[in-house]
Enzyme design. Structure first.
Site, PDB file in Angstrom:
ATOM      1  N   GLU A  33       0.841  -1.203   0.000  1.00 45.96           N
ATOM      2  CA  GLU A  33       0.000   0.000   0.000  1.00 45.96           C
ATOM      3  C   GLU A  33       0.876   1.252   0.000  1.00 45.96           C
ATOM      4  O   GLU A  33       0.564   2.237  -0.662  1.00 45.96           O
ATOM      5  CB  GLU A  33      -0.921   0.013   1.222  1.00 45.96           C
ATOM      6  CG  GLU A  33      -1.997  -1.043   1.202  1.00 45.96           C
ATOM      7  CD  GLU A  33      -2.842  -1.053   2.458  1.00 45.96           C
ATOM      8  OE1 GLU A  33      -4.071  -0.902   2.326  1.00 45.96           O
ATOM      9  OE2 GLU A  33      -2.272  -1.197   3.559  1.00 45.96           O
ATOM     10  N   TYR A  65     -14.915  26.298  -2.105  1.00 48.34           N
ATOM     11  CA  TYR A  65     -14.838  24.835  -2.137  1.00 48.34           C
ATOM     12  C   TYR A  65     -13.436  24.381  -2.513  1.00 48.34           C
ATOM     13  O   TYR A  65     -12.947  23.369  -2.021  1.00 48.34           O
ATOM     14  CB  TYR A  65     -15.806  24.256  -3.184  1.00 48.34           C
ATOM     15  CG  TYR A  65     -17.234  24.638  -3.019  1.00 48.34           C
ATOM     16  CD1 TYR A  65     -18.000  24.090  -1.993  1.00 48.34           C
ATOM     17  CD2 TYR A  65     -17.831  25.535  -3.898  1.00 48.34           C
ATOM     18  CE1 TYR A  65     -19.331  24.441  -1.842  1.00 48.34           C
ATOM     19  CE2 TYR A  65     -19.162  25.886  -3.756  1.00 48.34           C
ATOM     20  CZ  TYR A  65     -19.915  25.342  -2.730  1.00 48.34           C
ATOM     21  OH  TYR A  65     -21.222  25.684  -2.578  1.00 48.34           O
ATOM     22  N   LYS A 111     -11.450   3.633   1.023  1.00 46.87           N
ATOM     23  CA  LYS A 111     -10.659   2.898   0.043  1.00 46.87           C
ATOM     24  C   LYS A 111     -11.659   2.083  -0.780  1.00 46.87           C
ATOM     25  O   LYS A 111     -12.260   1.142  -0.270  1.00 46.87           O
ATOM     26  CB  LYS A 111      -9.696   1.933   0.727  1.00 46.87           C
ATOM     27  CG  LYS A 111      -8.563   2.560   1.486  1.00 46.87           C
ATOM     28  CD  LYS A 111      -7.698   1.455   2.088  1.00 46.87           C
ATOM     29  CE  LYS A 111      -6.528   1.998   2.838  1.00 46.87           C
ATOM     30  NZ  LYS A 111      -5.663   0.924   3.368  1.00 46.87           N
TER      31      LYS A 111
END
Length: 133
Positions: A33, A65, A111
């Site tokens: 990862e 934003y 994820k």
């Protein structure tokens, strides 16, 4: 944890909403990862009074934003964290630090592609943090 859930329910009213922000990051506890990285999806709600912006129609009366987007991007694409909890906490902390007009923030980090046996859309965390008085 019950206290945070109660606090989250209590926050009603104006908020900025960002959904489905997608970034590539190197977070996780497994070596692959950290080496290869993966996609992360982030949602952010930021509570603040939007009445002045609604009246004035002026960007200076709100938080852009894109400012919040950049915070999420810098955290997810930045230094590696072991836990999604730490990624979410970093996004929340930076948002509150950089924008004093924001009173509370909810951050969800997922994820979508995980090495888990079974059918799922994704795994993740969601936190709620409010400005300390």
């Amino acid at each position: 944890m019950a206290g945070e859930e109660e606090a989250a329910v209590a926050w009603r009213g104006d908020k900025l909403i960002l959904r489905g922000l997608r970034f590539h990051g190197t977070h996780g506890v497994k070596p692959e990862e950290k080496k290869l990285g993966q996609k992360f999806v982030v949602d952010v709600d930021a509570w603040m009074d939007l009445a002045a912006a609604g009246e004035s129609d002026d960007i200076s009366d709100t938080v852009s934003y894109t400012d919040i987007y950049r915070i999420a991007k810098s955290v997810v694409e930045g230094d590696s964290h072991n836990l999604l909890e730490s990624v979410a906490q970093s996004i929340a902390n930076l948002t509150l630090l950089k924008h004093p007009e924001i009173s509370a923030v909810r951050v969800k980090v997922e994820k979508p592609h995980v090495a888990v046996q079974g059918v799922l859309d994704g795994l993740g965390v969601e936190i709620f943090r409010q400005r300390k008085a």
